[in-house]
Design a protein around this motif. Structure first.
Motif, PDB file in Angstrom:
ATOM      1  N   ASP A 137      61.489  48.638  75.965  1.00  0.00           N
ATOM      2  CA  ASP A 137      61.635  48.657  77.366  1.00  0.00           C
ATOM      3  C   ASP A 137      62.984  48.172  78.136  1.00  0.00           C
ATOM      4  O   ASP A 137      63.690  48.781  79.050  1.00  0.00           O
ATOM      5  CB  ASP A 137      60.197  48.305  78.178  1.00  0.00           C
ATOM      6  CG  ASP A 137      59.142  48.805  77.961  1.00  0.00           C
ATOM      7  OD1 ASP A 137      59.252  50.184  77.224  1.00  0.00           O
ATOM      8  OD2 ASP A 137      57.997  48.154  77.783  1.00  0.00           O
TER       9      ASP A 137
ATOM     10  N   HIS B  70      66.057  50.257  77.461  1.00  0.00           N
ATOM     11  CA  HIS B  70      66.098  51.441  78.156  1.00  0.00           C
ATOM     12  C   HIS B  70      66.560  50.998  79.622  1.00  0.00           C
ATOM     13  O   HIS B  70      67.001  51.836  80.006  1.00  0.00           O
ATOM     14  CB  HIS B  70      64.791  52.136  78.009  1.00  0.00           C
ATOM     15  CG  HIS B  70      64.857  53.532  78.544  1.00  0.00           C
ATOM     16  ND1 HIS B  70      64.492  53.781  80.147  1.00  0.00           N
ATOM     17  CD2 HIS B  70      65.444  54.719  78.177  1.00  0.00           C
ATOM     18  CE1 HIS B  70      64.806  54.986  80.304  1.00  0.00           C
ATOM     19  NE2 HIS B  70      65.370  55.752  79.047  1.00  0.00           N
TER      20      HIS B  70
ATOM     21  N   SER C 231      61.702  59.407  67.994  1.00  0.00           N
ATOM     22  CA  SER C 231      60.710  59.406  68.747  1.00  0.00           C
ATOM     23  C   SER C 231      59.512  58.265  68.325  1.00  0.00           C
ATOM     24  O   SER C 231      58.257  58.613  68.788  1.00  0.00           O
ATOM     25  CB  SER C 231      60.171  60.891  68.846  1.00  0.00           C
ATOM     26  OG  SER C 231      60.795  61.932  68.976  1.00  0.00           O
TER      27      SER C 231
ATOM     28  N   HIS D 170      58.795  55.166  69.219  1.00  0.00           N
ATOM     29  CA  HIS D 170      58.007  54.633  70.239  1.00  0.00           C
ATOM     30  C   HIS D 170      57.410  55.808  71.238  1.00  0.00           C
ATOM     31  O   HIS D 170      56.591  55.323  72.163  1.00  0.00           O
ATOM     32  CB  HIS D 170      58.985  53.790  71.278  1.00  0.00           C
ATOM     33  CG  HIS D 170      59.502  52.669  70.174  1.00  0.00           C
ATOM     34  ND1 HIS D 170      58.641  51.498  70.033  1.00  0.00           N
ATOM     35  CD2 HIS D 170      60.605  52.387  69.911  1.00  0.00           C
ATOM     36  CE1 HIS D 170      59.229  50.697  69.331  1.00  0.00           C
ATOM     37  NE2 HIS D 170      60.128  50.915  69.277  1.00  0.00           N
ATOM     38  N   THR D 171      57.914  57.058  71.088  1.00  0.00           N
ATOM     39  CA  THR D 171      57.232  58.021  72.236  1.00  0.00           C
ATOM     40  C   THR D 171      56.993  59.318  71.110  1.00  0.00           C
ATOM     41  O   THR D 171      57.440  60.401  71.286  1.00  0.00           O
ATOM     42  CB  THR D 171      58.320  58.417  73.435  1.00  0.00           C
ATOM     43  OG1 THR D 171      59.520  58.747  72.776  1.00  0.00           O
ATOM     44  CG2 THR D 171      58.509  57.304  74.195  1.00  0.00           C
TER      45      THR D 171
ATOM     46  N   ALA E 124      56.548  63.011  72.311  1.00  0.00           N
ATOM     47  CA  ALA E 124      57.606  63.603  72.986  1.00  0.00           C
ATOM     48  C   ALA E 124      58.405  64.363  71.688  1.00  0.00           C
ATOM     49  O   ALA E 124      59.247  65.444  71.880  1.00  0.00           O
ATOM     50  CB  ALA E 124      58.601  62.831  73.591  1.00  0.00           C
TER      51      ALA E 124
ATOM     52  N   CYS F  98      54.328  60.211  64.779  1.00  0.00           N
ATOM     53  CA  CYS F  98      52.985  59.777  65.217  1.00  0.00           C
ATOM     54  C   CYS F  98      52.733  58.788  64.104  1.00  0.00           C
ATOM     55  O   CYS F  98      52.326  57.671  64.331  1.00  0.00           O
ATOM     56  CB  CYS F  98      51.920  60.906  65.299  1.00  0.00           C
ATOM     57  SG  CYS F  98      52.149  61.418  67.133  1.00  0.00           S
TER      58      CYS F  98
ATOM     59  N   HIS G 229      54.882  55.749  64.252  1.00  0.00           N
ATOM     60  CA  HIS G 229      54.719  54.858  65.515  1.00  0.00           C
ATOM     61  C   HIS G 229      53.308  54.143  65.351  1.00  0.00           C
ATOM     62  O   HIS G 229      53.183  52.978  65.470  1.00  0.00           O
ATOM     63  CB  HIS G 229      54.529  55.945  66.567  1.00  0.00           C
ATOM     64  CG  HIS G 229      53.678  55.464  67.762  1.00  0.00           C
ATOM     65  ND1 HIS G 229      54.297  54.704  68.702  1.00  0.00           N
ATOM     66  CD2 HIS G 229      52.336  55.295  68.031  1.00  0.00           C
ATOM     67  CE1 HIS G 229      53.474  54.390  69.577  1.00  0.00           C
ATOM     68  NE2 HIS G 229      52.279  54.769  69.420  1.00  0.00           N
TER      69      HIS G 229
ATOM     70  N   ALA H 208      49.671  54.876  70.654  1.00  0.00           N
ATOM     71  CA  ALA H 208      49.246  55.627  71.472  1.00  0.00           C
ATOM     72  C   ALA H 208      47.825  56.504  70.998  1.00  0.00           C
ATOM     73  O   ALA H 208      47.895  56.979  69.788  1.00  0.00           O
ATOM     74  CB  ALA H 208      50.437  56.724  71.835  1.00  0.00           C
TER      75      ALA H 208
END
Length: 287
Positions: A176, A179, A209, A211-212, A215, A224, A227, A250
């Motif tokens: 975070d 970014h 991706s 961390h996201t 997306a 996934c 992650h 997530a």
């Protein structure tokens, strides 16, 4: 452009030789691209690097595979494990070699690679449970997933440390913070580097991706899986890539994997066993 005048591209431009792919990777890719490539061709290239050959053989005889008989030579390892799988293992090992002598006052290199190896082991276990065709692909993803953070600390360590000092105690993850301050993250740097190196889209998109993961477009499952493995290894604290908070998994990413939650403790135990051996094999010369 952020206030520091830094972009992901400028960081990579200043890497020098570290920004180029390992020579052995180039040589293997040339053979893999040939329609007539054989296990013998691959093993001959790998055998030109004595250190790489020795470690790949030790890995082939480790807990990562658990073969009943000892594998004595590279040709046999390639034949049993498979050319694509050996390619991924060789790439992972060569990248660790390439970045083994870098120094950063702000990141413990052994802890960094220990974390990456653990993520690779757990990613591979998740892939095996899902019966994915090439589990070594996911081991490679784990090894490479935070390469951008290593580069960020090498190139811009002072800025990152100043940011960490200012934000110490605040409930923000390092990702975070990256970014918020830079406008991009280590995942962007890593993905850009690996794209420049010519690694498959399935590698650099998943890393971009991780961390996201939702997306991701073409390789969402890979993202996934990576992650979930990364968050789990952060939670059980095997090694460290400098992250100060445990990332949340997530829920939709975990559900997409369709893995039984009740088996997670078994997956972790298997990872801990494999990690102990693989970390010693790959990092023994660094300690």
């Amino acid at each position: 452009m952020n206030e520091h005048g830094i972009t992901a591209e400028s960081i990579l431009e200043n890497l020098g030789d570290l920004g180029s792919p390992p020579m052995i990777y180039h040589q293997i890719q040339e053979i893999m691209a040939s329609s007539s490539a054989s296990a013998i061709d691959i093993s001959q290239v790998i055998s030109t690097d004595a250190s790489l050959s020795a470690r790949l053989l030790r890995m082939a005889n480790s807990a990562l595979y658990g073969f009943p008989g000892k594998i004595e030579d590279i040709n046999r390892a390639v034949t049993i494990i498979g050319t694509r799988q050996i390619n991924d293992l060789a790439t992972a090992t060569a990248v660790i070699d390439q970045f083994s002598e870098v120094n950063s006052e702000h990141l413990d290199i052994l802890e960094f690679w220990s974390h990456s190896i653990a993520v690779g082991c757990l990613s591979r276990t998740f892939a095996q449970e899902r019966r994915e065709a090439n589990a070594e692909h996911f081991f490679l993803l784990g090894i490479l997933h935070d390469i951008g953070r290593l580069i960020l600390f090498i190139q811009e360590g002072e800025i990152i440390q100043n940011i960490l000092d200012v934000l110490k105690g605040r409930p923000l993850s390092l990702t975070d913070i990256e970014h918020a301050v830079l406008g991009f993250t280590h995942a962007d740097i890593g993905s850009l580097l690996l794209n420049d190196w010519g690694l498959p889209n399935s590698v650099h998109e998943a890393i971009a991706s991780h961390h996201t993961p939702l997306a991701a477009t073409s390789f969402q499952l890979d993202a996934c899986l990576l992650h979930c493995a990364d968050a789990t290894i952060n939670a059980i604290q095997i090694g460290s890539s400098g992250e100060n908070l445990v990332p949340r998994i997530a829920p939709d990413a975990w559900e997409k994997l369709s893995l039984p939650t009740e088996k997670l403790s078994n997956f972790i135990k298997k990872t801990e066993t494999e990690h102990t051996q693989i970390a010693e094999l790959l990092l023994g010369d660094l300690s």
